[in-house]
Design a protein around this motif. Sequence first.
Motif, PDB file in Angstrom:
ATOM      1  N   LEU A   1       0.801  -1.217   0.000  1.00  0.00           N
ATOM      2  CA  LEU A   1       0.000   0.000   0.000  1.00  0.00           C
ATOM      3  C   LEU A   1       0.837   1.272   0.000  1.00  0.00           C
ATOM      4  CD1 LEU A   1      -2.994  -0.864   2.354  1.00  0.00           C
ATOM      5  CD2 LEU A   1      -2.692  -1.267  -0.073  1.00  0.00           C
ATOM      6  N   ARG A   2       2.002   1.238   0.603  1.00  0.00           N
ATOM      7  CA  ARG A   2       2.860   2.420   0.589  1.00  0.00           C
ATOM      8  C   ARG A   2       3.190   2.822  -0.843  1.00  0.00           C
ATOM      9  NH1 ARG A   2       3.634   5.935   4.429  1.00  0.00           N
ATOM     10  NH2 ARG A   2       4.034   4.277   5.929  1.00  0.00           N
ATOM     11  N   VAL A   3       3.264   1.841  -1.724  1.00  0.00           N
ATOM     12  CA  VAL A   3       3.587   2.100  -3.130  1.00  0.00           C
ATOM     13  C   VAL A   3       2.336   2.356  -3.951  1.00  0.00           C
ATOM     14  CG1 VAL A   3       4.606   1.087  -5.206  1.00  0.00           C
ATOM     15  CG2 VAL A   3       5.696   0.737  -2.985  1.00  0.00           C
ATOM     16  N   SER A   4       1.272   1.595  -3.670  1.00  0.00           N
ATOM     17  CA  SER A   4       0.106   1.633  -4.549  1.00  0.00           C
ATOM     18  C   SER A   4      -0.910   2.719  -4.205  1.00  0.00           C
ATOM     19  CB  SER A   4      -0.599   0.278  -4.526  1.00  0.00           C
ATOM     20  OG  SER A   4      -1.083  -0.027  -3.232  1.00  0.00           O
ATOM     21  N   LEU A   5      -0.981   3.181  -2.962  1.00  0.00           N
ATOM     22  CA  LEU A   5      -2.015   4.147  -2.583  1.00  0.00           C
ATOM     23  C   LEU A   5      -1.957   5.457  -3.382  1.00  0.00           C
ATOM     24  CD1 LEU A   5      -2.655   3.912   1.276  1.00  0.00           C
ATOM     25  CD2 LEU A   5      -4.155   3.290  -0.611  1.00  0.00           C
ATOM     26  N   PRO A   6      -0.770   6.042  -3.636  1.00  0.00           N
ATOM     27  CA  PRO A   6      -0.764   7.252  -4.472  1.00  0.00           C
ATOM     28  C   PRO A   6      -1.381   7.022  -5.851  1.00  0.00           C
ATOM     29  CG  PRO A   6       1.324   7.022  -3.341  1.00  0.00           C
ATOM     30  CD  PRO A   6       0.582   5.754  -3.100  1.00  0.00           C
ATOM     31  N   ALA A   7      -1.056   5.884  -6.466  1.00  0.00           N
ATOM     32  CA  ALA A   7      -1.628   5.572  -7.772  1.00  0.00           C
ATOM     33  C   ALA A   7      -3.132   5.330  -7.672  1.00  0.00           C
ATOM     34  CB  ALA A   7      -0.934   4.343  -8.373  1.00  0.00           C
ATOM     35  N   VAL A   8      -3.573   4.700  -6.574  1.00  0.00           N
ATOM     36  CA  VAL A   8      -5.004   4.476  -6.360  1.00  0.00           C
ATOM     37  C   VAL A   8      -5.736   5.813  -6.275  1.00  0.00           C
ATOM     38  CG1 VAL A   8      -6.710   3.657  -4.680  1.00  0.00           C
ATOM     39  CG2 VAL A   8      -4.773   2.207  -5.301  1.00  0.00           C
ATOM     40  N   ALA A   9      -5.181   6.755  -5.513  1.00  0.00           N
ATOM     41  CA  ALA A   9      -5.810   8.068  -5.364  1.00  0.00           C
ATOM     42  C   ALA A   9      -5.856   8.814  -6.700  1.00  0.00           C
ATOM     43  CB  ALA A   9      -5.063   8.890  -4.318  1.00  0.00           C
ATOM     44  N   LEU A  10      -4.754   8.799  -7.436  1.00  0.00           N
ATOM     45  CA  LEU A  10      -4.694   9.511  -8.719  1.00  0.00           C
ATOM     46  C   LEU A  10      -5.657   8.913  -9.737  1.00  0.00           C
ATOM     47  CD1 LEU A  10      -0.815   9.977  -8.994  1.00  0.00           C
ATOM     48  CD2 LEU A  10      -2.494  11.794  -8.652  1.00  0.00           C
ATOM     49  N   LEU A  11      -5.667   7.581  -9.835  1.00  0.00           N
ATOM     50  CA  LEU A  11      -6.550   6.948 -10.811  1.00  0.00           C
ATOM     51  C   LEU A  11      -8.022   7.070 -10.399  1.00  0.00           C
ATOM     52  CD1 LEU A  11      -6.714   5.393 -13.438  1.00  0.00           C
ATOM     53  CD2 LEU A  11      -6.520   3.260 -12.138  1.00  0.00           C
ATOM     54  N   GLY A  12      -8.298   7.006  -9.083  1.00  0.00           N
ATOM     55  CA  GLY A  12      -9.669   7.200  -8.619  1.00  0.00           C
ATOM     56  C   GLY A  12     -10.195   8.576  -8.983  1.00  0.00           C
ATOM     57  N   SER A  13      -9.363   9.598  -8.776  1.00  0.00           N
ATOM     58  CA  SER A  13      -9.756  10.955  -9.153  1.00  0.00           C
ATOM     59  C   SER A  13      -9.958  11.066 -10.657  1.00  0.00           C
ATOM     60  CB  SER A  13      -8.684  11.950  -8.706  1.00  0.00           C
ATOM     61  OG  SER A  13      -8.503  11.912  -7.312  1.00  0.00           O
ATOM     62  N   SER A  14      -9.069  10.454 -11.428  1.00  0.00           N
ATOM     63  CA  SER A  14      -9.171  10.534 -12.889  1.00  0.00           C
ATOM     64  C   SER A  14     -10.435   9.848 -13.394  1.00  0.00           C
ATOM     65  CB  SER A  14      -7.936   9.888 -13.531  1.00  0.00           C
ATOM     66  OG  SER A  14      -6.755  10.574 -13.172  1.00  0.00           O
ATOM     67  N   CYS A  15     -10.791   8.701 -12.808  1.00  0.00           N
ATOM     68  CA  CYS A  15     -11.978   7.973 -13.259  1.00  0.00           C
ATOM     69  C   CYS A  15     -13.247   8.778 -13.002  1.00  0.00           C
ATOM     70  CB  CYS A  15     -12.053   6.620 -12.551  1.00  0.00           C
ATOM     71  SG  CYS A  15     -10.848   5.412 -13.122  1.00  0.00           S
ATOM     72  N   VAL A  16     -13.354   9.377 -11.811  1.00  0.00           N
ATOM     73  CA  VAL A  16     -14.550  10.162 -11.495  1.00  0.00           C
ATOM     74  C   VAL A  16     -14.598  11.414 -12.369  1.00  0.00           C
ATOM     75  CG1 VAL A  16     -15.761  11.421  -9.672  1.00  0.00           C
ATOM     76  CG2 VAL A  16     -14.654   9.251  -9.156  1.00  0.00           C
ATOM     77  N   LEU A  17     -13.461  12.057 -12.578  1.00  0.00           N
ATOM     78  CA  LEU A  17     -13.409  13.216 -13.473  1.00  0.00           C
ATOM     79  C   LEU A  17     -13.831  12.846 -14.889  1.00  0.00           C
ATOM     80  CD1 LEU A  17     -10.163  15.173 -12.500  1.00  0.00           C
ATOM     81  CD2 LEU A  17     -12.424  16.161 -12.783  1.00  0.00           C
ATOM     82  N   LEU A  18     -13.322  11.723 -15.391  1.00  0.00           N
ATOM     83  CA  LEU A  18     -13.652  11.287 -16.744  1.00  0.00           C
ATOM     84  C   LEU A  18     -15.146  11.007 -16.884  1.00  0.00           C
ATOM     85  CD1 LEU A  18     -12.797  10.419 -19.583  1.00  0.00           C
ATOM     86  CD2 LEU A  18     -12.332   8.137 -18.648  1.00  0.00           C
ATOM     87  N   CYS A  19     -15.734  10.331 -15.896  1.00  0.00           N
ATOM     88  CA  CYS A  19     -17.168  10.033 -15.954  1.00  0.00           C
ATOM     89  C   CYS A  19     -18.001  11.306 -15.873  1.00  0.00           C
ATOM     90  CB  CYS A  19     -17.543   9.078 -14.821  1.00  0.00           C
ATOM     91  SG  CYS A  19     -16.908   7.409 -15.042  1.00  0.00           S
ATOM     92  N   ASP A  20     -17.543  12.279 -15.091  1.00  0.00           N
ATOM     93  CA  ASP A  20     -18.260  13.547 -15.019  1.00  0.00           C
ATOM     94  C   ASP A  20     -18.189  14.292 -16.349  1.00  0.00           C
ATOM     95  OD1 ASP A  20     -19.576  15.708 -13.318  1.00  0.00           O
ATOM     96  OD2 ASP A  20     -17.814  16.775 -14.048  1.00  0.00           O
ATOM     97  N   ILE A  21     -17.025  14.277 -16.988  1.00  0.00           N
ATOM     98  CA  ILE A  21     -16.882  14.934 -18.295  1.00  0.00           C
ATOM     99  C   ILE A  21     -17.777  14.259 -19.325  1.00  0.00           C
ATOM    100  CG2 ILE A  21     -15.269  15.384 -20.182  1.00  0.00           C
ATOM    101  CD1 ILE A  21     -13.071  15.637 -18.018  1.00  0.00           C
ATOM    102  N   ILE A  22     -17.796  12.922 -19.332  1.00  0.00           N
ATOM    103  CA  ILE A  22     -18.662  12.190 -20.264  1.00  0.00           C
ATOM    104  C   ILE A  22     -20.129  12.560 -20.012  1.00  0.00           C
ATOM    105  CG2 ILE A  22     -19.514   9.901 -20.901  1.00  0.00           C
ATOM    106  CD1 ILE A  22     -16.703   8.827 -20.316  1.00  0.00           C
ATOM    107  N   GLY A  23     -20.513  12.618 -18.739  1.00  0.00           N
ATOM    108  CA  GLY A  23     -21.889  12.967 -18.408  1.00  0.00           C
ATOM    109  C   GLY A  23     -22.269  14.373 -18.831  1.00  0.00           C
ATOM    110  N   ARG A  24     -21.291  15.275 -18.892  1.00  0.00           N
ATOM    111  CA  ARG A  24     -21.586  16.653 -19.282  1.00  0.00           C
ATOM    112  C   ARG A  24     -21.655  16.852 -20.796  1.00  0.00           C
ATOM    113  NH1 ARG A  24     -17.676  20.624 -15.967  1.00  0.00           N
ATOM    114  NH2 ARG A  24     -16.491  18.765 -15.387  1.00  0.00           N
ATOM    115  N   VAL A  25     -20.937  16.031 -21.564  1.00  0.00           N
ATOM    116  CA  VAL A  25     -20.856  16.265 -23.011  1.00  0.00           C
ATOM    117  C   VAL A  25     -21.744  15.329 -23.829  1.00  0.00           C
ATOM    118  CG1 VAL A  25     -18.507  17.120 -22.794  1.00  0.00           C
ATOM    119  CG2 VAL A  25     -18.869  14.707 -23.337  1.00  0.00           C
TER     120      VAL A  25
END
Length: 329
Positions: free
Chosen positions: A276-300
């Motif tokens: 987790l010390r290695v993977s948590l930063p990537a989990v946080a970044l990808l989680g944010s990116s996925c929600v952002l991407l879905c929000d952008i898709i929902g808007r366009v």
Amino acid sequence: MTTTTASLSPHGLAPSFVNLGAFVLLLLLIIISISVGVADFSWAKLFDSTDDSLQLFFVSRLPRTLALILTGASMAIAGMMMQVVLKNRFVEPSMVGATQSAVLGILLTSLYMPTLPMLGKMSVATVMAFVGMMIFMQLIKRLPPTDFLMIPLVGIVFGGIIDSLTLFLAYQTETVQMLSVWRFGDFSSVLAGRYETLWLVGILSVMAYVMADRLTIIGLGDGIAKNLGVNKNAVMWLAIAMVAMISAVVVITVGAISFVGLVVPNIISRLVGDRLRVSLPAVALLGSSCVLLCDIIGRVIRYPFEIPVYVVFGVLGSALFLWLLSRAK
């Protein structure tokens, strides 16, 4: 696919490469998220006193983007923590009754304690989410440890029961419309002054990173945790309490969003391993990116109308969840 967090070695890609790629993707999606919307916005006129772009940036676009980032990162980290505690790859807060119990708690406070301040409602929702997870953990104790697919299925049924009770109570009290605000994640109403409670889940995400090594150790098994001097029960209860609080804060601020905590940790674990010390930063970044991407898709996709994030992520998350279930071990 392994069903525990026993493996500590990377799975083919360097963590720094994954983190860099996730960070670049997040930056790109942030720019797109701020640029997309019904109201006219121009980066070139951001500091033009005759244009409303600067006001729109601080009042609407930036708060919405920050809310999406905090929600995605915290829900992905909460899912990873639940997978470590339960030693199962197919669980997340909405599959252990946490999200549904938080919605029930918010509805009860709105009906019977309407004058309770936001902090009080958040506390009640956290307690309800915690109790819901405790009941779920008691239910799965009777399941054979090798039947790892039964745990998420029991969680889905358990969450459905709580959700049905909540909906029945809402029908009886004619508050179904109010209930939809918390059951379905939507960021269309996020403005400055309406999302700041989400910074609390950001703090909890940092706390999860601080205790990452202890979480990794308890994921290796009770015997290893005891030999290494880690108090398994204390770490486990703290992790559950943090997941309950993250679920409650997200639900009361923007509504429930499923599958973020299921899909993202599984993707990162396949790429960089389970430490987790290695993977948590990537989990946080990808989680944010996925929600952002879905929000952008929902808007366009139906511009100028919006499709809520929970709908977009629900469709994509369901497909990915079925794909994960169909994969070989």
